[in-house]
Design an enzyme around this catalytic site. Structure first.
Site, PDB file in Angstrom:
ATOM      1  N   GLY A   1       0.313  62.160  31.272  1.00 38.86           N
ATOM      2  CA  GLY A   1      -1.057  62.343  31.777  1.00 38.86           C
ATOM      3  C   GLY A   1      -1.623  61.009  32.240  1.00 38.86           C
ATOM      4  O   GLY A   1      -2.154  60.892  33.356  1.00 38.86           O
ATOM      5  N   HIS A   2      -1.485  59.987  31.381  1.00 39.42           N
ATOM      6  CA  HIS A   2      -1.952  58.643  31.766  1.00 39.42           C
ATOM      7  C   HIS A   2      -1.160  58.135  32.978  1.00 39.42           C
ATOM      8  O   HIS A   2      -1.722  57.503  33.879  1.00 39.42           O
ATOM      9  CB  HIS A   2      -1.751  57.651  30.619  1.00 39.42           C
TER      10      HIS A   2
ATOM     11  N   GLY B   1      -8.813  61.812  33.173  1.00 43.28           N
ATOM     12  CA  GLY B   1      -8.126  63.108  33.178  1.00 43.28           C
ATOM     13  C   GLY B   1      -9.106  64.258  32.996  1.00 43.28           C
ATOM     14  O   GLY B   1     -10.105  64.134  32.295  1.00 43.28           O
TER      15      GLY B   1
ATOM     16  N   LYS C   1      -8.445  66.829  31.361  1.00 41.21           N
ATOM     17  CA  LYS C   1      -8.302  67.425  30.021  1.00 41.21           C
ATOM     18  C   LYS C   1      -9.562  67.141  29.200  1.00 41.21           C
ATOM     19  O   LYS C   1     -10.026  67.968  28.452  1.00 41.21           O
ATOM     20  CB  LYS C   1      -7.067  66.890  29.289  1.00 41.21           C
ATOM     21  N   ASP C   2     -10.102  65.919  29.376  1.00 44.17           N
ATOM     22  CA  ASP C   2     -11.368  65.578  28.727  1.00 44.17           C
ATOM     23  C   ASP C   2     -12.483  65.920  29.713  1.00 44.17           C
ATOM     24  O   ASP C   2     -13.140  65.032  30.274  1.00 44.17           O
ATOM     25  CB  ASP C   2     -11.384  64.087  28.363  1.00 44.17           C
TER      26      ASP C   2
ATOM     27  N   GLN D   1     -16.007  64.709  28.964  1.00 50.83           N
ATOM     28  CA  GLN D   1     -16.063  63.247  29.148  1.00 50.83           C
ATOM     29  C   GLN D   1     -16.201  62.901  30.638  1.00 50.83           C
ATOM     30  O   GLN D   1     -17.010  62.045  31.020  1.00 50.83           O
ATOM     31  CB  GLN D   1     -14.794  62.609  28.573  1.00 50.83           C
TER      32      GLN D   1
ATOM     33  N   SER E   1      -1.106  64.957  25.204  1.00 43.18           N
ATOM     34  CA  SER E   1      -2.137  64.233  24.461  1.00 43.18           C
ATOM     35  C   SER E   1      -1.458  63.259  23.517  1.00 43.18           C
ATOM     36  O   SER E   1      -0.401  63.577  22.951  1.00 43.18           O
ATOM     37  CB  SER E   1      -2.971  65.231  23.640  1.00 43.18           C
TER      38      SER E   1
END
Ligand code: PAF
Length: 284
Positions: free
Chosen positions: A38-39, A149, A151-152, A155, A187
């Site tokens: 992901g990163h 991302g 996913k957050d 945020q 994650s």
């Protein structure tokens, strides 16, 4: 150029100043390290869009509550350095907590909207910590663009709102969730899961895909969608729901009917590990 690791704010500023003198653009990928695919996708996106990419690698103590996993959060700078180098990053900023929060540090960036629901409800100090550290990173690096991302999702919404509220001249780029082959969202916290928990954790993505299918087939009643998703998760004995909710994308307030762009978001404990996942109805 060869990828560098620096520990101090002065070193980051000196390097970025040098790049600016050469007329280069700079992207920032804020992370807490223990980098996964992901990163890597964020670093690649920044590498594509900018001449230089800074990756911050800092487990930010002030975004963890007193009973959360600050101490056990996985850390491995050597491993992170390989990921950053392989995916086109140029500089890792890996400060000690004392470099970011000197003695007597008392200024925080807080937000009164968008943080009252979802993770903000279960993690009361979390977004104040995130907004504060991200503002500091923006002030230190002064990037053209910053990458986060989806996913957050909350945020990302909070940071977009902060940048708008505080007139920060930085483009915020949201990048898609990256999943394991079996669906589990990538994650750093997946490393906490033992073999049984890893299997059990699949209920999150399975529930997400079930919800997406229902939206795709025209279901508009949020309760019907959320009940089906919750029933799937509750059938797994190792899973305990923190929340599964449908919210308005813009306000993060709960909605009952899909009559506007919405975010379906969940946080679920698998054993002691709290995992999150989501989908945007606009992406279905
Ligand atoms: O998403 C994260 O890893 C963190 O919340 C962030 C944005 C790096 C701030 O510490």
């Amino acid at each position: 150029m060869k990828m560098k690791i620096v520990k101090t704010i002065d070193e980051v500023r000196a390097q970025v100043k040098e790049w600016r003198k050469q007329g280069l653009t700079v992207g920032l990928v804020p992370t807490m390290g223990y980098l996964h695919e992901g990163h890597a996708s964020l670093i690649e996106a920044s590498h594509r869009d900018n001449d230089r990419t800074v990756v911050s690698d800092f487990v930010n103590p002030i975004q963890f509550g007193p009973t959360e996993d600050l101490e056990s959060y996985p850390r491995d700078l050597e491993r992170d350095a390989k990921v950053v180098e392989e995916h086109g990053g140029d500089l890792i900023f890996n400060p000690e907590p004392s470099e970011m929060y000197h003695q007597g540090f008392t200024s925080f960036v807080d937000m009164t909207v968008l943080t009252q629901e979802l993770c903000g409800l279960s993690r009361p100090v979390h977004f104040r910590g995130v907004c504060t550290v991200v503002s500091k990173l923006f002030n230190i690096v002064k990037p053209d663009r910053a990458y986060f991302g989806k996913k957050d999702a909350q945020q990302l919404a909070v940071i977009r709102h902060m940048v708008d509220d505080l007139n920060m001249d930085i483009e915020i780029i949201g990048c898609p969730i990256v999943r394991e082959a079996d669906g589990l969202a990538k994650s750093s916290r997946n490393t906490y899961l033992n073999a049984d928990e890893r299997k059990a954790a699949l209920v999150l993505s399975q529930a997400i895909f079930k919800g997406m299918d229902m939206v795709r087939s025209g279901e508009k009643d949020c309760a019907v969608i959320l009940d089906a998703m919750k029933a799937h998760i509750n059938a797994e004995p190792l899973a305990k729901i923190d929340y599964v909710k449908m919210v308005d994308c813009a306000t993060m307030q709960q909605i009952t009917a899909l009559d506007r762009p919405a975010l379906c978001a969940m946080a679920v404990y698998i054993g002691k590990t709290r995992l999150i996942d989501n989908f945007f109805t606009e992406d279905v």
